[in-house]
Design a protein around this motif. Structure first.
Motif, PDB file in Angstrom:
ATOM      1  N   VAL A  29       1.194  -1.230   0.121  1.00  0.00           N
ATOM      2  CA  VAL A  29       0.424  -0.022   0.170  1.00  0.00           C
ATOM      3  C   VAL A  29       1.068   0.969   0.054  1.00  0.00           C
ATOM      4  CG1 VAL A  29      -1.518   1.560   1.235  1.00  0.00           C
ATOM      5  CG2 VAL A  29      -1.995  -1.699   1.518  1.00  0.00           C
ATOM      6  N   VAL A  30       0.453   2.858  -0.367  1.00  0.00           N
ATOM      7  CA  VAL A  30       1.120   3.748  -0.398  1.00  0.00           C
ATOM      8  C   VAL A  30       0.214   4.297  -0.554  1.00  0.00           C
ATOM      9  CG1 VAL A  30       2.313   4.948  -2.551  1.00  0.00           C
ATOM     10  CG2 VAL A  30       2.355   2.231  -2.258  1.00  0.00           C
ATOM     11  N   VAL A  31       0.418   5.312   0.335  1.00  0.00           N
ATOM     12  CA  VAL A  31      -0.379   6.691   0.163  1.00  0.00           C
ATOM     13  C   VAL A  31       0.068   8.133   0.604  1.00  0.00           C
ATOM     14  CG1 VAL A  31      -1.712   7.909   2.135  1.00  0.00           C
ATOM     15  CG2 VAL A  31      -1.432   4.840   2.131  1.00  0.00           C
ATOM     16  N   LEU A  32      -0.694   8.872   0.028  1.00  0.00           N
ATOM     17  CA  LEU A  32       0.315  10.176  -0.464  1.00  0.00           C
ATOM     18  C   LEU A  32      -0.936  11.284  -0.143  1.00  0.00           C
ATOM     19  CD1 LEU A  32       1.496  10.153  -4.051  1.00  0.00           C
ATOM     20  CD2 LEU A  32       2.740  10.019  -1.653  1.00  0.00           C
ATOM     21  N   SER A  33      -0.549  12.055   0.781  1.00  0.00           N
ATOM     22  CA  SER A  33      -1.494  13.539   0.867  1.00  0.00           C
ATOM     23  C   SER A  33      -1.209  14.281  -0.228  1.00  0.00           C
ATOM     24  CB  SER A  33      -0.711  14.985   2.425  1.00  0.00           C
ATOM     25  OG  SER A  33       0.088  14.665   1.406  1.00  0.00           O
ATOM     26  N   ALA A  34      -3.093  15.153  -0.222  1.00  0.00           N
ATOM     27  CA  ALA A  34      -3.386  15.599  -1.268  1.00  0.00           C
ATOM     28  C   ALA A  34      -2.198  16.443  -1.917  1.00  0.00           C
ATOM     29  CB  ALA A  34      -4.124  16.638  -1.495  1.00  0.00           C
ATOM     30  N   ASP A  35      -1.450  16.686  -1.183  1.00  0.00           N
ATOM     31  CA  ASP A  35      -0.096  18.037  -2.006  1.00  0.00           C
ATOM     32  C   ASP A  35       1.678  16.636  -2.121  1.00  0.00           C
ATOM     33  OD1 ASP A  35       0.761  17.636   0.327  1.00  0.00           O
ATOM     34  OD2 ASP A  35       0.702  19.568   1.558  1.00  0.00           O
TER      35      ASP A  35
ATOM     36  N   SER B  77       3.421  15.256  -0.141  1.00  0.00           N
ATOM     37  CA  SER B  77       4.305  16.125   1.045  1.00  0.00           C
ATOM     38  C   SER B  77       4.701  14.638   1.347  1.00  0.00           C
ATOM     39  CB  SER B  77       4.706  17.556   1.792  1.00  0.00           C
ATOM     40  OG  SER B  77       2.791  17.434   2.275  1.00  0.00           O
ATOM     41  N   GLN B  78       2.893  14.720   2.243  1.00  0.00           N
ATOM     42  CA  GLN B  78       3.032  13.536   3.701  1.00  0.00           C
ATOM     43  C   GLN B  78       3.242  11.792   2.583  1.00  0.00           C
ATOM     44  OE1 GLN B  78       3.356  13.809   6.183  1.00  0.00           O
ATOM     45  NE2 GLN B  78       2.738  16.787   6.476  1.00  0.00           N
ATOM     46  N   TYR B  79       4.058  10.562   2.580  1.00  0.00           N
ATOM     47  CA  TYR B  79       4.265   9.984   1.654  1.00  0.00           C
ATOM     48  C   TYR B  79       4.393   8.414   2.316  1.00  0.00           C
ATOM     49  CZ  TYR B  79       6.549   5.453  -0.882  1.00  0.00           C
ATOM     50  OH  TYR B  79       7.298   5.018  -1.276  1.00  0.00           O
ATOM     51  N   LEU B  80       3.821   7.274   2.148  1.00  0.00           N
ATOM     52  CA  LEU B  80       3.511   5.812   3.392  1.00  0.00           C
ATOM     53  C   LEU B  80       4.013   4.874   2.158  1.00  0.00           C
ATOM     54  CD1 LEU B  80       0.912   6.614   5.491  1.00  0.00           C
ATOM     55  CD2 LEU B  80       3.400   6.603   6.353  1.00  0.00           C
ATOM     56  N   HIS B  81       4.575   3.882   2.411  1.00  0.00           N
ATOM     57  CA  HIS B  81       4.471   2.849   2.108  1.00  0.00           C
ATOM     58  C   HIS B  81       4.216   1.566   2.730  1.00  0.00           C
ATOM     59  CE1 HIS B  81       6.764   0.403  -0.865  1.00  0.00           C
ATOM     60  NE2 HIS B  81       5.633  -0.140  -0.996  1.00  0.00           N
TER      61      HIS B  81
END
Length: 283
Positions: free
Chosen positions: A224-230, A232-236
Motif C-alpha cells: 500500500v502506498v499513501v500520499l497526502s493531497a499535496d 508531501s506526506q508519503y507512506l509505503h
C-alpha cells in the motif's frame, strides 16, 4: 565523574540520541525526505533511520532529457550518495528489490510503481513514459545497509499536452471493482496521529465469492502506498501478515496529519497485479 565512567556514559548517550531521532524533513527539492516513510509493521519495532544518517543520504535524479516529452521513453537514473557525494554502494533488499520507484502526477490521478535496474554501486536506471504533460513527483524508496528505510523525492516537469486535472474528492463508498475483483477498504478507526488498522477485503466481482488464493506480490500479500493531497506526506505500508492469501489483507499505519489522502493497494491474483485506489479524509 571519573575518566572510566565518562568512557562508558558517552557512547550510551550517543546511542540513545540516535534511537530517539526518527523525524523526517519535508522539502520538495532534489533528494528531499518525505514525512511518513514506511508506516507499516515497522512502526513499533523500527522507528526508521536516525535523523543525522538520513540527512547525509541523498538520491540524485537525472533524466535523459532536460525537457522530457509525454508519451515518449525517458531514461531516469538514480544515484544514492552519502557524505561528500560519495556513492552508497550497499543497499539492503526490501521486498525483493533494492529500490522502489513511485511516480505520481500532481493531481495524483496517475500512479506507477516500478523497479529500476540495479547498475551497481548505488546506481539505478529505468526507461519509462509519462502519460501527459505536467508536473510529476518521483519517490525513491530504499534501505542503505546499516540504516533504516528512506524515501527521497524529486518534482519534474514533463512537456506535452496536459491532462485535465482530476479533483481529489474523499469517497463515501470504499468499495471498487477492479479487473474483475470487488475490493472493499475498511478502517478500525481513522484519526491522524494514531495507529490505524486498514483491511482490504477482496472478492470475485461476478460471483461475490471471497478470493483466497492471492499470490505474493514482491514477497507479500500486497503493498500500500499513501500520499497526502499535496504529495508531501508519503507512506509505503507493508502488510501485518505478509503470508496471507485473502480474502483479507491487513495493514497498519499512522496518518501524520489531518487531511485528504489517496491510498493505492496493490495485489496479485492469477499472475496479474492489480491496483485499487481510494481517497479518504482523515480527521
Amino acid at each position: 565523574m571519573n575518566a572510566k565512567m565518562m568512557k562508558i556514559a558517552i557512547p550510551l548517550l550517543l546511542s540513545a540520541a540516535l534511537l530517539s531521532a526518527c523525524g523526517k524533513s519535508d522539502a520538495k527539492t532534489n533528494g528531499s525526505a518525505e514525512h511518513g516513510g514506511h508506516g507499516a509493521h515497522e512502526a513499533g519495532t523500527q522507528a526508521g533511520a536516525a535523523a543525522g544518517q538520513e540527512k547525509d543520504v541523498q538520491a540524485v535524479f537525472k533524466l535523459s532529457s532536460e525537457k522530457p516529452q509525454a508519451k515518449q521513453d525517458t531514461n531516469v537514473s538514480i544515484q544514492i550518495v552519502g557524505k561528500d557525494n560519495k556513492p552508497i554502494e550497499s543497499l539492503d533488499i526490501s521486498h525483493e528489490k533494492k529500490l522502489h520507484l513511485i511516480v505520481v502526477s500532481k493531481d495524483l490521478s496517475y500512479f506507477h510503481h516500478i523497479h529500476p535496474e540495479d547498475k551497481g554501486k548505488g546506481s539505478f536506471q529505468i526507461a519509462t513514459q509519462f502519460p501527459a504533460g505536467g508536473d510529476y513527483k518521483l519517490f525513491a524508496d530504499f534501505v542503505p545497509t546499516g540504516m533504516g528505510s528512506m524515501t527521497k523525492s524529486q518534482w519534474i516537469t514533463v512537456q506535452g499536452d496536459a491532462a485535465k486535472p482530476v479533483a481529489l474528492q474523499p469517497e463515501a463508498n470504499l468499495t471498487k471493482t477492479i479487473d474483475g475483483k470487488e475490493v472493499t477498504l475498511a478502517f478500525d478507526k481513522l484519526q491522524a496521529g494514531q495507529a490505524v488498522n486498514m483491511t482490504f477485503t477482496i472478492k470475485d466481482a461476478a460471483s461475490k465469492k471471497p478470493i483466497t488464493n492471492l499470490q505474493p506480490y514482491l514477497g507479500a500479500v500486497g503493498h500500500v502506498v499513501v500520499l497526502s493531497a499535496d504529495a508531501s506526506q508519503y507512506l509505503h505500508v507493508h502488510p501485518t501478515d505478509e503470508k496471507a492469501a485473502g480474502p483479507e489483507a491487513k495493514f497498519m499505519t499512522t496518518f501524520p496529519a489531518s487531511g485528504v489522502y489517496k491510498i493505492w493497494g496493490q495485489f496479485q491474483h492469477q499472475g496479474s497485479v492489480f491496483t485499487v485506489p481510494f481517497v479518504v479524509k482523515v480527521p
